[in-house]
Each structure stands twice: as structure tokens, then as C-alpha cells.
Enzyme design. Structure first.
Site, PDB file in Angstrom:
ATOM      1  N   LYS A  27     -83.534  69.921 -80.659  1.00  0.00           N
ATOM      2  CA  LYS A  27     -82.964  71.266 -80.790  1.00  0.00           C
ATOM      3  C   LYS A  27     -81.871  71.487 -79.742  1.00  0.00           C
ATOM      4  O   LYS A  27     -80.787  71.991 -80.056  1.00  0.00           O
ATOM      5  CB  LYS A  27     -84.071  72.321 -80.654  1.00  0.00           C
ATOM      6  CG  LYS A  27     -84.989  72.347 -81.877  1.00  0.00           C
ATOM      7  CD  LYS A  27     -86.264  73.155 -81.659  1.00  0.00           C
ATOM      8  CE  LYS A  27     -87.193  73.003 -82.866  1.00  0.00           C
ATOM      9  NZ  LYS A  27     -88.509  73.631 -82.668  1.00  0.00           N
ATOM     10  N   GLN A  40     -91.304  76.689 -77.813  1.00  0.00           N
ATOM     11  CA  GLN A  40     -91.884  75.635 -78.650  1.00  0.00           C
ATOM     12  C   GLN A  40     -93.420  75.796 -78.715  1.00  0.00           C
ATOM     13  O   GLN A  40     -94.082  75.942 -77.700  1.00  0.00           O
ATOM     14  CB  GLN A  40     -91.520  74.261 -78.064  1.00  0.00           C
ATOM     15  CG  GLN A  40     -91.981  73.085 -78.886  1.00  0.00           C
ATOM     16  CD  GLN A  40     -91.316  73.028 -80.264  1.00  0.00           C
ATOM     17  OE1 GLN A  40     -90.116  73.220 -80.398  1.00  0.00           O
ATOM     18  NE2 GLN A  40     -92.112  72.780 -81.295  1.00  0.00           N
ATOM     19  N   ASP A  68     -86.439  82.018 -84.069  1.00  0.00           N
ATOM     20  CA  ASP A  68     -87.491  81.403 -84.893  1.00  0.00           C
ATOM     21  C   ASP A  68     -87.949  82.376 -85.988  1.00  0.00           C
ATOM     22  O   ASP A  68     -88.643  81.974 -86.920  1.00  0.00           O
ATOM     23  CB  ASP A  68     -88.708  81.052 -84.014  1.00  0.00           C
ATOM     24  CG  ASP A  68     -88.839  79.544 -83.827  1.00  0.00           C
ATOM     25  OD1 ASP A  68     -88.251  78.796 -84.623  1.00  0.00           O
ATOM     26  OD2 ASP A  68     -89.545  79.141 -82.879  1.00  0.00           O
TER      27      ASP A  68
END
Ligand code: NDP
Length: 318
Positions: free
Chosen positions: A72, A116, A139
Site C-alpha cells: 500500500k 491495518q 478504508d
């Protein structure tokens, strides 16, 4: 339109032959097109508006998470974002993590914050995810964004990356095949908050007639068999059988399952391979188009994270 689905001409080269009835939906090509568009738009902003900034936070040393976080951060640099990565020790307290999120929420150079998952068991994930400003929640996991999606406000919602990427593939494949999503019967197998439910909302936003199936659904073969569009997000290897698929249906396989492969690798360890939630080989002789695993939905997730970060930056400067 709120999603980066305008990738010009993508539908022309997203499909390739499989050697059987179904065409393959190429997520790798699609993700490269989305990333190239994000990079071009980021370059066009340079000097005029702030450079999009993404902060990625990893707590602990989960090897799979380390790989995801690295890719990412790397993708963010490649598209020209300001990219920062925080590698925090396993022993990080919830308070310390919340403090970092507060700092990033207040930092004008950061437009997207990604924590994460999974977090270490001592940290309450819900509390952490809800501390991220909804405006920086790239997200799309914050209840505020889930709420915007569920009321159909796609102009403001930040949508979870995997279903957003699945929709891009589905729309482009449908366009190439001359299929309309409006009025189509769509079945989503799986109802998680990160894939199944947002996918169902996205399909509804495109005027499909949506059924959401789950572990308590009766007669899954019949439910799947009615669908013009099948999205499988179950986490069970090849559970959706080929013979369930309605001839000509478009199949988006979100599942990523590692199963034993054949033989051993160079270190003498048993080999493994990735399969989806759909019995791919059998589905090829019935579906109109299908995403392979790997190479289908997987590559789209990171591309959509970049698209979401750019959107967050644009919304912040609007
Ligand atoms: P979850 O485990 O959170 O949800 C699975 C869903 O499948 C649940 O709603 C569950 O129903 C349903 N289910 C389980 N068994 C059955 C069954 N026998 N029949 C019908 N439905 C069933 O998984 P996720 O949504 O997080 O992930 C799904 C898959 O997608 C996984 O393979 C995951 O690895 C993959 N994935 C891929 C990503 C990518 O980047 N490509 C990103 C995220 C996930 P119930 O609610 O009743 O328990």
C-alpha cells in the site's frame, strides 16, 4: 460519480478469452488503468492543490500484514502521493494508537488514514476504526461512511475498497458485454461489513435487484441459479459450484483461499495455491464472464485505496 469507474475505454480491453465459454475479467489491467488515472490526476494537481497524503499504520509483526502495508505504501509513492508508514511494536497501547490517529486526523498533509487489521488482541479495533475521521477513512469502515453508502449518498461516502473495485470490474465487463445492471438479478453470497453488505448497497445504487445470501440461507444453489450477476465473498474454497451458475451470468469472485498445491517447493515445503470462492474451472463453461483468482478482484483493492485517498483529498479541498 463518486467511484473511479470512469477509466476511459477500460471496457475495451478488460475481457480476454479463456478458451471456454466465459470471458476472463482482467483485474490486473483494470487496476493499472485506475492507478494510471490516479497518478495523472495527482500530477495535474501539483502546485495548485495539496498533494494527496496517505498514512498507513501497522501494529505488530503479522507477516501477511507487513506485506499488505508495504504494497500500500509503495503504491501510494508510485502514484505520487505523500506517503507515510508507521510500524508500531506489538506492545503499543490503545491510548498510544488513538493519540497517533488524533495527530493524523489533525494533519493537513494527510487525507487518508489506514489502520491495518487485524490489530493485536489487547486493542479494541472498533474504538480505533471509529477514531479515524470519517473524512480520512479511506478504508470506508467508519459507521458514518457505511451510513452514507446505505442511504445512497455516493458523492460523499468513502466506500470500502474491495467492493468498490469489484463494482468497477462488474460495470466494465457488463458494458463490454452489452448487459445492463439496472433491473438485473444480482446475488451477493456473504454479508460481511467489509465486502458483502457494501457490495449489496453498490449494486442497489446501480438499480440491480439484490439478494444477499449467507450461512443461514436456504437452497443456495437455487438462489445463485437465478442470478444474472453473482458476487461470491464467503471465504470458502470453491464453494459456489459451476453448475449453480446461470448460463451467461457475470461472476465476481472476491474469495482468496490458500489450499494445498501439488508437490513441494525448493525448500521441501508442501506447495500451496490460491483459489476463489467459486469452482472456477466448472464455472468457465457456464458464465458469460468471470474474475480469475488470483488476478481478478485482488489487484483492484489497492488501486481503489489510492482512488479513495485522491477522492478524500479532493473532498477536503472542495
Ligand atoms: P467473512 O468471514 O467476514 O464473511 C463471510 C460471509 O460468508 C459471512 O457473511 C457468512 O455468513 C458467509 N458464509 C459462510 N459460509 C457460508 C455458506 N456455507 N453459505 C453461504 N454463506 C456463507 O469474510 P469476508 O467478507 O471478510 O471475506 C470473504 C472472502 O473475500 C474471503 O475469502 C477473503 O479472503 C476475501 N477477501 C478478499 C479481498 C480482496 O482484496 N480480494 C479483501 C477482503 C476479503 P454469516 O454472516 O451467516 O456467518
Amino acid at each position: 460519480m463518486a467511484l473511479a469507474t470512469d477509466a476511459a475505454g477500460l471496457e475495451k480491453n478488460i475481457l480476454r478469452p479463456s478458451g471456454e465459454k466465459a470471458l476472463l475479467i482482467d483485474g490486473k489491467i483494470a487496476s493499472e488503468v485506475v492507478l494510471a488515472e490516479v497518478a495523472a490526476e495527482t500530477a495535474a494537481r501539483a502546485g495548485k492543490k495539496s498533494q494527496p497524503g496517505l498514512a498507513v499504520i501497522l501494529v505488530g509483526e503479522n507477516p501477511a500484514s507487513q506485506v499488505y502495508v508495504r504494497s500500500k505504501s509503495k503504491a501510494a509513492k508510485t502514484v505520487g502521493f505523500h506517503s507515510v508508514q508507521y510500524d508500531l511494536p506489538e506492545a503499543t497501547s490503545e491510548d498510544e494508537l488513538l493519540k497517533l490517529i488524533d495527530q493524523l486526523n489533525a494533519d493537513p498533509k494527510i487525507h487518508g488514514i489506514l489502520v491495518q487489521l487485524p490489530l493485536p488482541p489487547a486493542i479494541n479495533s472498533t474504538r480505533v476504526l471509529e477514531r479515524v475521521s470519517p473524512l480520512k477513512d479511506v478504508d470506508g469502515f467508519h459507521p458514518f461512511n457505511a451510513g452514507l453508502l446505505s442511504i445512497g449518498d455516493l458523492d460523499r461516502a468513502l466506500v470500502p475498497c474491495t467492493p468498490a473495485g469489484s463494482l468497477v470490474l462488474l460495470e466494465k465487463a457488463a458494458k463490454a458485454l452489452g448487459v445492463s445492471l439496472a433491473g438485473a438479478d444480482a446475488v451477493v453470497v456473504g454479508r460481511s461489513n467489509i465486502v458483502g453488505k457494501p457490495m449489496a448497497q453498490l449494486l442497489l445504487s446501480r438499480n440491480a435487484t439484490v439478494t444477499v445470501a449467507h450461512s443461514r440461507s436456504r437452497d443456495l444453489p437455487a438462489i445463485v441459479g437465478r442470478a444474472d450477476i453473482v458476487v461470491a465473498a464467503v471465504g470458502r474454497p470453491e464453494m459456489v459450484l459451476g453448475e449453480w451458475i446461470k448460463p451467461g451470468a457475470i461472476v465476481i469472485d472476491v474469495g482468496i483461499n490458500r489450499v494445498p498445491g501439488e508437490g513441494v517447493d525448493a525448500q521441501g515445503r508442501p506447495k500451496s495455491r490460491l483459489v476463489g470462492d467459486v469452482a472456477f474451472k466448472a464455472a468457465l463453461s457456464r458464465a458469460g464472464a468471470i474474475t480469475p483468482v488470483p488476478g481478478g478482484v485482488g489487484p483492484m483493492t489497492i488501486a481503489m485505496l489510492m482512488a479513495n485517498t485522491l477522492r478524500a483529498a479532493k473532498l477536503a479541498s472542495a
